[in-house]
Write a protein that holds these residues in place. Structure first.
Motif, PDB file in Angstrom:
ATOM      1  N   VAL A 117       0.934  -1.279  -0.027  1.00 32.53           N
ATOM      2  CA  VAL A 117       0.174  -0.027  -0.149  1.00 32.53           C
ATOM      3  C   VAL A 117       0.944   1.270  -0.120  1.00 32.53           C
ATOM      4  O   VAL A 117       0.712   2.146  -0.803  1.00 32.53           O
ATOM      5  N   VAL A 118       2.044   1.272   0.802  1.00 35.57           N
ATOM      6  CA  VAL A 118       2.812   2.379   0.780  1.00 35.57           C
ATOM      7  C   VAL A 118       3.613   2.586  -0.386  1.00 35.57           C
ATOM      8  O   VAL A 118       3.559   3.840  -1.081  1.00 35.57           O
ATOM      9  N   ARG A 162       7.868  -3.336  -4.798  1.00 33.40           N
ATOM     10  CA  ARG A 162       6.473  -3.705  -5.232  1.00 33.40           C
ATOM     11  C   ARG A 162       6.320  -4.923  -5.668  1.00 33.40           C
ATOM     12  O   ARG A 162       5.391  -5.673  -5.019  1.00 33.40           O
ATOM     13  N   GLU A 198       2.429   1.907  -3.363  1.00 33.20           N
ATOM     14  CA  GLU A 198       1.570   2.145  -4.510  1.00 33.20           C
ATOM     15  C   GLU A 198       1.154   3.691  -4.303  1.00 33.20           C
ATOM     16  O   GLU A 198       0.896   4.330  -5.221  1.00 33.20           O
ATOM     17  N   ARG A 199       1.038   4.310  -3.148  1.00 33.63           N
ATOM     18  CA  ARG A 199       0.673   5.580  -2.770  1.00 33.63           C
ATOM     19  C   ARG A 199       1.832   6.533  -3.331  1.00 33.63           C
ATOM     20  O   ARG A 199       1.569   7.519  -3.723  1.00 33.63           O
ATOM     21  N   ARG A 200       3.167   6.068  -3.072  1.00 31.18           N
ATOM     22  CA  ARG A 200       4.292   6.780  -3.502  1.00 31.18           C
ATOM     23  C   ARG A 200       4.491   7.014  -4.822  1.00 31.18           C
ATOM     24  O   ARG A 200       4.927   7.854  -5.327  1.00 31.18           O
ATOM     25  N   GLU A 201       4.376   5.618  -5.384  1.00 29.06           N
ATOM     26  CA  GLU A 201       4.449   5.712  -6.902  1.00 29.06           C
ATOM     27  C   GLU A 201       3.609   4.826  -7.464  1.00 29.06           C
ATOM     28  O   GLU A 201       3.673   3.620  -7.641  1.00 29.06           O
ATOM     29  N   PRO A 202       2.188   5.233  -7.805  1.00 30.85           N
ATOM     30  CA  PRO A 202       1.039   4.612  -8.263  1.00 30.85           C
ATOM     31  C   PRO A 202       1.720   4.034  -9.846  1.00 30.85           C
ATOM     32  O   PRO A 202       2.378   4.321 -10.395  1.00 30.85           O
ATOM     33  N   CYS A 203       0.996   2.491  -9.729  1.00 38.81           N
ATOM     34  CA  CYS A 203       1.223   1.840 -11.089  1.00 38.81           C
ATOM     35  C   CYS A 203       0.084   1.230 -11.713  1.00 38.81           C
ATOM     36  O   CYS A 203      -0.639   0.706 -10.845  1.00 38.81           O
TER      37      CYS A 203
END
Length: 295
Positions: free
Chosen positions: A60-61, A190, A63-68
């Motif tokens: 989750v962290v 990730r 994905e929030r920092r570097e959405p993909c």
């Protein structure tokens, strides 16, 4: 204010050493937990259940920092990587440790770089140079020395355990060979978070298919050791090795990782009372030397 190169290197070496120590404790925790009677499926499920929330948070962290945006192929590859690198490799390792010492298990697992080299030659057509042949031979001579000694005393159980742990190392080698492209696209954090999360779910599904829920009622020591295994031999070492690689690079980090078999042999003698023999030391020295030459 950025850290100086010297402090970066010092902290990187510290993270690499602590990561190697954490991974080395895994077999110690497993063997200690087996003394209280759980089977491999139950113990693996407990370890994965305690580790899963950490990997969900990690995912989750990131994905929030570097959405993909995940493609369908990405999702399938993460599942395959979780299946090979963390579920199958872990399960086979847990099964093998029912039959062999922690020290021998760590030595066999440490062969995975040689397996990556051989698999890459067969499936990716990456040739093995002549200078790699001698280190490869030295690694397997080292394993023969260590296994041969244990076979003399343990017989079929050692043979079975050795084969299972060898299969575990092979499964992890397949994961490493397959992960390169995915890691480049999605990033190592990730991939680690979601592939390991998938492995946790697979391990839990396996437990509920093969064992009654009542098997989760174990002595508090088993739960404590499973929690320690999840935190100190799974989540934290993965993070520490990633931090070490970021600070000092993959080469120095992998070289520090060669401490692993030595640490496990010493820890097994200290905490499990496993005999420290000249054959183990000689085998470890040969395997570590061979692997260091391959890397």
């Amino acid at each position: 204010m950025s850290a100086s190169p010297a402090s970066q290197r010092a902290s990187g070496l510290l993270f690499a050493t602590l990561g190697a120590l954490g991974f080395s404790f895994k077999a110690i925790f497993i063997k200690a937990a087996y003394a209280y009677g759980p089977d491999a499926e139950t113990l693996l499920a407990l370890r994965m259940a305690y580790a899963l929330p950490f990997f969900i948070v990690m995912g989750v962290v990131v994905e929030r920092r570097e959405p993909c945006v995940f493609t369908l192929r990405d999702r399938w590859m993460l599942l395959v990587l979780g299946l090979t690198g963390y579920y199958a490799a872990s399960y086979l390792d847990f099964l093998g440790l029912q039959h062999i010492s922690a020290a021998l298990e760590r030595l066999i697992l440490f062969l995975y770089p040689t397996m990556v080299l051989l698999l890459s030659a067969v499936f990716l057509k990456k040739p093995i140079t002549r200078r790699m042949l001698l280190p490869l031979a030295i690694c397997y001579v080292g394993i023969a020395v260590a296994v041969g000694h244990d076979l003399h005393f343990g017989g079929r159980n050692v043979a079975l355990g050795g084969v299972l742990v060898f299969a575990s190392a092979l499964s992890y080698a397949i994961y490493l060979m397959l992960s390169g492209e995915v890691v480049k696209r999605l990033g190592s954090t990730r991939v680690t978070a979601w592939a390991t999360g998938a492995a946790c779910l697979l391990s839990l599904a396996q437990f509920f298919v093969l064992r009654p829920v009542s098997n989760l009622v174990q002595p508090w020591q088993v739960h404590a050791l499973s929690m320690a295994m999840a935190v100190f031999s799974t989540v934290l070492p993965i993070w520490m090795v990633a931090e070490a690689m970021r600070r000092i690079g993959a080469g120095p980090t992998s070289m520090v990782g060669t401490l692993g078999p030595v640490l496990t042999i010493l820890l097994a003698a200290l905490f499990l009372g496993e005999p420290l023999t000249v054959f183990q030391v000689a085998g470890a020295a040969l395997v570590i030397f061979g692997v260091s030459r391959i890397k």
